[in-house]
Design a protein around this motif. Structure first.
Motif, short mmCIF file in Angstrom:
data_model
loop_
_atom_site.label_atom_id
_atom_site.label_comp_id
_atom_site.label_asym_id
_atom_site.label_seq_id
_atom_site.Cartn_x
_atom_site.Cartn_y
_atom_site.Cartn_z
N GLY A 11 65.73 62.72 81.07
CA GLY A 11 65.15 61.62 81.84
C GLY A 11 65.82 61.43 83.20
N LYS A 12 67.02 61.98 83.36
CA LYS A 12 67.73 61.86 84.63
C LYS A 12 67.29 62.91 85.64
CE LYS A 12 72.02 60.00 82.60
NZ LYS A 12 73.46 60.27 82.37
N ILE A 13 66.55 63.92 85.18
CA ILE A 13 66.07 64.95 86.10
C ILE A 13 64.90 64.38 86.89
CG2 ILE A 13 65.09 67.26 86.32
CD1 ILE A 13 66.39 67.97 83.64
N PRO A 14 65.01 64.29 88.20
CA PRO A 14 63.93 63.67 88.98
C PRO A 14 62.73 64.58 89.08
CG PRO A 14 65.64 64.53 90.44
CD PRO A 14 66.15 64.71 89.04
N GLU A 15 61.58 63.96 89.28
CA GLU A 15 60.37 64.73 89.56
C GLU A 15 60.39 65.17 91.02
OE1 GLU A 15 58.40 65.90 87.55
OE2 GLU A 15 58.30 64.61 85.79
N PRO A 16 59.79 66.31 91.34
CA PRO A 16 58.97 67.17 90.48
C PRO A 16 59.76 68.22 89.70
CG PRO A 16 58.88 67.98 92.71
CD PRO A 16 59.75 66.76 92.74
N PHE A 17 61.09 68.15 89.79
CA PHE A 17 61.92 69.19 89.18
C PHE A 17 61.76 69.22 87.66
CE2 PHE A 17 64.07 67.66 93.04
CZ PHE A 17 64.01 68.82 93.80
N ARG A 18 61.66 68.05 87.04
CA ARG A 18 61.52 68.02 85.59
C ARG A 18 60.24 68.73 85.15
NH1 ARG A 18 60.46 62.44 83.56
NH2 ARG A 18 62.22 62.00 84.94
N SER A 19 59.15 68.45 85.84
CA SER A 19 57.88 69.11 85.50
C SER A 19 57.93 70.61 85.76
CB SER A 19 56.72 68.48 86.30
OG SER A 19 56.54 67.13 85.94
N ASP A 20 58.59 70.99 86.87
CA ASP A 20 58.74 72.41 87.18
C ASP A 20 59.49 73.13 86.07
OD1 ASP A 20 57.53 71.93 89.60
OD2 ASP A 20 59.35 72.15 90.80
N VAL A 42 73.67 70.79 84.44
CA VAL A 42 73.77 69.99 83.21
C VAL A 42 75.03 69.12 83.27
CG1 VAL A 42 73.79 70.03 80.69
CG2 VAL A 42 72.62 71.85 81.95
N ARG A 43 76.11 69.70 83.76
CA ARG A 43 77.34 68.92 83.94
C ARG A 43 77.09 67.70 84.82
NH1 ARG A 43 80.19 72.01 87.81
NH2 ARG A 43 79.07 70.66 89.29
N ASP A 44 76.37 67.90 85.92
CA ASP A 44 76.09 66.78 86.82
C ASP A 44 75.22 65.71 86.16
OD1 ASP A 44 77.60 67.97 88.78
OD2 ASP A 44 75.91 68.77 89.90
N LEU A 45 74.27 66.14 85.35
CA LEU A 45 73.44 65.16 84.63
C LEU A 45 74.30 64.31 83.69
CD1 LEU A 45 70.35 67.39 83.75
CD2 LEU A 45 70.42 65.53 85.43
N LYS A 50 73.02 63.45 90.67
CA LYS A 50 71.82 64.25 90.90
C LYS A 50 72.21 65.67 91.26
CE LYS A 50 67.70 64.61 93.82
NZ LYS A 50 66.96 64.04 94.98
N PRO A 51 71.80 66.66 90.47
CA PRO A 51 72.15 68.05 90.77
C PRO A 51 71.54 68.50 92.09
CG PRO A 51 71.41 67.82 88.50
CD PRO A 51 71.06 66.54 89.19
N GLU A 52 72.26 69.35 92.81
CA GLU A 52 71.74 69.91 94.05
C GLU A 52 70.71 71.00 93.78
OE1 GLU A 52 74.89 71.16 96.59
OE2 GLU A 52 75.74 69.15 96.78
N GLU A 53 70.84 71.65 92.61
CA GLU A 53 69.91 72.71 92.23
C GLU A 53 69.92 72.83 90.71
OE1 GLU A 53 71.40 76.14 94.20
OE2 GLU A 53 73.23 76.24 93.00
N PHE A 54 68.91 73.52 90.19
CA PHE A 54 68.80 73.70 88.75
C PHE A 54 68.72 75.20 88.45
CE2 PHE A 54 67.24 69.44 89.54
CZ PHE A 54 67.82 68.70 88.51
#
Length: 432
Positions: A11-20, A42-45, A50-54
């Protein structure tokens, strides 16, 4: 498994990244593979950052990922990495792998695919970076007590620290950088291994050290990491310049009060910490060259250091004249910058001054400096009321090599007497 609720992390992953990521996960699973968000994101979550990249990891081979998605870039096929583009967003997808022997202290000779997620997580550097999150199944995998170390704010290698640092000499520098970027502490065994493996760290390219030092300088408070860089004598491995000749911790401690952008501001305070003062010498440029800093960053940081060296001499004065401000502050700044961004650069200089020497605020008034900077006065030779041809008409036998000296003297006069920037007055000042 861990008690931390994976749904909360997802739930902490912001959109649109979560959907991606969910789309990538479902597509890979539809092709018979596994897919997890892995590592620092994952560590940042977990840290509520907010992670800079996934980054994602998968059981599928790179060739399968290339064929599975329409827009891909084969960024690191040798090591199993494919970049998948979802609209304008890029995700690195790396195949589960096991690293073969490291022979150069930086990268494995080869990698082995077709291993399990557990084997893949085992090869990673620190426990806090060995977490994997499955968005579709809502599962968080933590096989190395990474959550516990995150909660205790501990930086600990997976397995034997000497073994992990011998594999990759960059890992000790990353560990030191994480102290400031995360606000964590080193596990004692991990810290001791950093000291033991300095000979491996020395093999790291200066470009990579440059990157890690920059990340340290941009962190909220660089001092804890910088103090460890000094304790473990890390920077000495990448330059022959003598560092820390005089103790000046105040510059490093106060760095957190300086804006992280532009980088040259904190580089200026780094200079004062490394060399004991802002005084510039051959050591200054050499260190920045050794650590692969650009000409732009080098020029700016050295300029700030030079001008601070002069301004700090005002700290025992009761008053500073307008002509001093023009000569020592406004003119050099205008030469270094331009009229258009003069005040921006002056603001940077004043910030550096007031952070390092707060007492200067009583004699160096910002509004007064701004007022002087906005006045239509000459600060450059090109802004004098005469030109070289005017001087030659007045002094036709003047040797060309003396022209610059004459113009410099006239500018010096105008900086003290701005109202006398008139052609007739200036010509009269030139000896016949």
């Amino acid at each position: 498994m861990t008690e931390l609720d994976p749904s909360v992390l997802i739930g902490k992953i912001p959109e649109p990244f979560r959907s991606d990521i969910l789309f990538l996960t479902q597509t890979i699973r539809g092709a018979g593979g596994e897919c997890y968000v892995v590592g620092g994101s994952v560590r940042d979550l977990v840290l509520n950052v907010k992670p800079e990249e996934f980054d994602l990891t998968t059981s599928l081979l790179p060739e399968q990922i290339l064929s599975l998605f329409k827009r891909t870039v084969p960024t690191g096929l040798k090591h199993g990495t494919v970049t998948v583009l979802v609209q304008d967003r890029a995700y690195e997808v790396t195949t589960f792998r096991k690293d073969a022997d490291y022979v150069d202290g930086r990268r494995p000779e080869s990698v082995e695919f077709g291993v399990s997620l557990s084997e893949d997580l085992k090869r990673r550097d620190f426990t806090m970076n060995a977490l994997a999150l499955d968005l579709e199944k809502k599962v968080l995998i933590d096989e190395h007590e990474g959550i516990k170390d995150i909660q205790n704010q501990i930086i600990r290698t997976i397995g034997d620290p000497i073994g992990r640092f011998t594999e990759d000499g960059l890992r000790p520098i990353r560990a030191l950088r994480f102290v400031s970027s995360l606000g964590f502490s080193l596990d004692p065994h991990t810290a001791e291994a950093i000291r033991t493996c300095r000979n491996i760290t020395a093999k790291v390219s200066r470009e990579r050290v440059h990157d890690e030092l920059n990340k340290t300088l941009k962190s909220k408070n660089p001092f804890p990491s910088l103090k460890l860089f000094k304790e473990f004598q890390i920077l000495e491995l990448f330059t022959n310049v003598v560092l820390y000749p005089n103790e000046n911790e105040s510059a490093a401690k106060r760095m957190k009060e300086i804006p992280a952008f532009p980088l040259s501001l904190r580089l200026t305070f780094l200079h004062a910490w490394l060399f004991g003062s802002f005084a510039v010498g051959s050591h200054s440029k050499q260190f920045l060259k050794d650590l692969r800093y650009s000409n732009h960053n080098t020029k700016d940081s050295i300029f700030f250091a030079e001008i601070l060296t002069k301004i700090l001499q005002w700290k025992n004065q009761n008053e500073i004249s307008d002509s001093e401000l023009r000569k020592i502050l406004l003119h050099p700044t205008c030469v270094h910058a331009t009229r258009e961004n003069l005040w921006i650069v002056l603001e940077h200089i004043l910030k550096l001054c007031f952070v390092y020497e707060p007492s200067l605020q009583s004699v160096l008034d910002s509004s007064r400096v701004l007022k002087l900077a906005k006045e239509p006065q000459a600060l450059l030779v090109t802004e004098l009321a005469l030109r070289g041809e005017d001087i030659l008409k007045h002094r036709p036998k003047l040797p060309p090599k003396e022209m610059g000296t004459v113009l410099a003297k006239l500018l010096s006069h105008v900086l003290e007497n701005p109202s006398e920037n008139q052609k007739e007055i200036l010509l009269a000042l030139i000896p016949a």
